[in-house]
Design an enzyme around this catalytic site. Structure first.
Site, mmCIF file in Angstrom:
data_model
loop_
_atom_site.group_PDB
_atom_site.id
_atom_site.type_symbol
_atom_site.label_atom_id
_atom_site.label_comp_id
_atom_site.label_asym_id
_atom_site.label_seq_id
_atom_site.Cartn_x
_atom_site.Cartn_y
_atom_site.Cartn_z
ATOM 1 N N ASP A 139 1.218 -1.323 0.049
ATOM 2 C CA ASP A 139 -0.051 -0.021 0.022
ATOM 3 C C ASP A 139 0.898 1.196 -0.062
ATOM 4 O OD1 ASP A 139 -1.933 1.868 0.465
ATOM 5 O OD2 ASP A 139 -2.490 1.179 2.315
ATOM 6 N N CYS A 197 -3.206 4.621 -4.289
ATOM 7 C CA CYS A 197 -4.023 5.570 -4.308
ATOM 8 C C CYS A 197 -3.574 6.506 -5.601
ATOM 9 C CB CYS A 197 -3.650 6.692 -2.991
ATOM 10 S SG CYS A 197 -1.783 6.859 -2.885
HETATM 11 N N1 SAH Z 1 -1.259 0.915 4.842
HETATM 12 C C1 SAH Z 1 -1.461 2.119 5.509
HETATM 13 C C2 SAH Z 1 -0.714 3.158 5.295
HETATM 14 C C3 SAH Z 1 -0.660 3.367 3.755
HETATM 15 S S1 SAH Z 1 0.275 4.985 3.419
HETATM 16 C C4 SAH Z 1 -2.854 2.308 5.669
HETATM 17 O O1 SAH Z 1 -3.822 1.938 5.144
HETATM 18 O O2 SAH Z 1 -3.204 3.108 6.708
HETATM 19 C C5 SAH Z 1 1.686 4.781 2.755
HETATM 20 C C6 SAH Z 1 2.902 4.331 4.069
HETATM 21 O O3 SAH Z 1 4.051 3.962 3.439
HETATM 22 C C7 SAH Z 1 3.019 5.649 4.969
HETATM 23 O O4 SAH Z 1 2.817 5.478 6.190
HETATM 24 C C8 SAH Z 1 4.534 5.770 4.827
HETATM 25 O O5 SAH Z 1 5.097 6.245 5.782
HETATM 26 C C9 SAH Z 1 4.925 4.607 4.260
HETATM 27 N N2 SAH Z 1 6.404 4.467 3.431
HETATM 28 C C10 SAH Z 1 6.726 5.328 2.401
HETATM 29 N N3 SAH Z 1 7.832 4.921 2.010
HETATM 30 C C11 SAH Z 1 8.186 3.566 2.373
HETATM 31 C C12 SAH Z 1 9.205 2.521 2.272
HETATM 32 N N4 SAH Z 1 10.196 2.765 1.311
HETATM 33 N N5 SAH Z 1 9.071 1.664 3.084
HETATM 34 C C13 SAH Z 1 8.230 1.410 3.873
HETATM 35 N N6 SAH Z 1 7.276 2.266 4.371
HETATM 36 C C14 SAH Z 1 7.258 3.342 3.454
#
Ligand code: SAH
Length: 466
Positions: free
Chosen positions: A390, A417
């Protein structure tokens, strides 16, 4: 020597255009002598007189001067500031048509960028909302100042001019009241607004969060500095204005930046969290942590993710980009174990707390980049039956996709998204031995041009044997 290309239109020209499509930002698309113009507020099927605002080599921008032939799907936008505010893009289009537009957007990307044959993949119509208004559980508005006192509202498109608002029809009613109240009290107590150009003043943003399932309210005041004049009076007045208030947090951000939150948060009153629920799972939400903004559609989306994960109880699931563990905990109800990975340490702390809050012991969370942690898990001998991703708008890191291809989980559930990056990543996964089976867009953000998508990919038999 570069030759200047003669375009069929120039800035300030007035042209008549037939609109045949909407682009990713919900602007009408028309062609003038083969040259593409994007026209804000124009709808497919309409003929408009438009004024050219800006030209580039391959396309330009224009604005509507007059609608010569109107679309039957055109609506009178219910919001009085729709034309100026950058928050919504589609209030002038009937909701059913918005859903069709988003479906088409997803299909176009999957076909053109993803290379999918849409005769072989089920791309379902967008699941819309029964009541597509007042759906947001979080609002963050910048605060400014005019002669009469504090103002607050979203920015005009492509600018940082604040459009003062009394109500925003896509956010929960109480958020309107919070913003009005803070403006009123702040003006009366002489609390200065932050001035972005001069990097002076105090109050930068007001953030309101509301738990739809619990009715709990949090107010966050983002300030350029620690000292708030008449702080106790401000807090007292807010507490007596909102009986369901559970938390007032001050977040200090003294940087010259567009990023809303600074690193330091202080509880001014009440608790550091509010609670909300998705399905049967409770979540503590702190001032800075990400929580899906549309709780009604989040449940729809997560149920889709659950169906696509197709869990029987013996599976190991990896949830990449897990945030505060919302999807992880949802899936842990039916999986043997779930491993979540997320790059923001506070979010992982929230995720662990949320697991405890729900008494769930079959989930573990790691802080780090998904593209680094998952190969490390693999090296430890962890095998995933299902991998859920996600990612943020930019999509998955290429090396993460490579790892997924090497790990060969039975299923990949991709929550996105941004349909363009979803399509780009699907193309890579398909080339690596996966097959896209089902795609379900969900309207998480009615009246805006955004759309959320859940996709199910399965490993192909031949790839599985390799
Ligand atoms: N699955 C969650 C959040 C989705 S938003 C929900 O549905 O609420 C995407 C998330 O990815 C954010 O929390 C962001 O901090 C994280 N993120 C961004 N780059 C990342 C990476 N390289 N590895 C792990 N997480 C990451």
């Amino acid at each position: 020597m570069s030759k200047k290309i003669q375009l069929p239109v120039q800035k300030n020209d007035e042209v008549e255009l037939k609109i045949h499509d909407l682009n990713h930002e919900a602007m009408g698309v028309g062609r003038y002598e083969g040259y593409t113009l994007f026209v804000k507020d124009a709808l497919p099927g309409e003929v408009v007189k438009a004024k050219v605002l800006k030209t580039k080599k391959n396309f330009g921008y224009a604005k509507v001067l007059e609608i010569l032939e109107q679309s039957p799907a055109r609506m009178k936008p219910p919001c009085p500031i729709f034309a100026r505010c950058g928050g919504c893009q589609l209030q002038h289009l009937a909701y059913e048509e918005q859903l069709k537009y988003k479906e088409q957007l997803v299909k176009n990307d999957l076909e053109r960028i993803g290379g999918l044959d849409l005769n072989k993949v089920n791309v379902y119509p967008v699941i819309g909302m029964e009541k597509p208004w007042r759906y947001r559980n979080k609002t963050q508005v910048p605060i400014g100042e005019e002669e009469g006192g504090l103002i607050g509202g979203f920015y005009r498109p492509r600018s940082h001019d604040i459009i003062d608002m009394e109500a925003c029809l896509i956010q929960h009613e109480q958020h309107d009241q919070v913003i009005q109240k803070v403006k009123e009290i702040g003006t009366r107590l002489g609390i200065p607004a932050y001035n972005e150009d001069k990097h002076s003043g105090l109050l930068r943003h007001v953030v309101a969060k509301y738990g739809f399932a619990t009715g709990q309210l949090m107010i966050v005041l983002v300030t350029n500095g620690e000292h708030i004049p008449a702080k106790n009076k401000l807090v007292d007045e807010l507490v007596s204005a909102f009986p369901n208030l559970k938390s007032i947090v001050q977040n200090i951000n003294t940087k010259r930046t567009n990023v809303i939150f600074g690193d330091e948060s202080k509880v001014l009153w009440g608790e550091p969290y509010i609670y909300d629920k998705i399905g049967d799972i409770r979540f503590a939400i702190s001032a800075r942590s990400f929580f899906q903004v549309n709780p009604v559609q989040t449940q729809v989306l997560y149920e889709k993710a659950m169906a696509y994960a197709d869990l029987e109880g013996h599976e190991t699931v990896i949830d990449a980009y897990c945030g505060i563990g919302t999807i992880s905990l949802f899936l842990a109800q039916k999986a043997k174990q779930v491993l979540g990975v997320e790059v923001v340490p506070e979010a992982v702390a929230d995720a662990k707390r949320n697991a405890r809050l729900n008494g769930m012991t079959n989930v573990q969370f790691a802080v780090g980049e998904a593209e680094k942690i998952i190969p490390w898990w693999r090296a430890q001998g962890i095998k995933a039956d299902v991998i859920v991703v996600d990612p943020p708008r930019k999509g998955c890191d290429g090396s993460l996709l490579k790892t997924i291809i090497e790990m060969k989980p039975e299923r990949v559930v991709y929550i996105s998204c941004n349909p363009s990056t979803l399509a780009r990543d699907i193309k890579i996964l398909e080339a690596g031995g996966f097959e896209t089976r089902e795609v379900q867009p969900v309207d998480m953000f009615p009246h805006t041009s955004h759309v959320e998508v859940a996709a199910k990919l399965v490993v192909t038999y031949s790839h599985h044997l390799r």
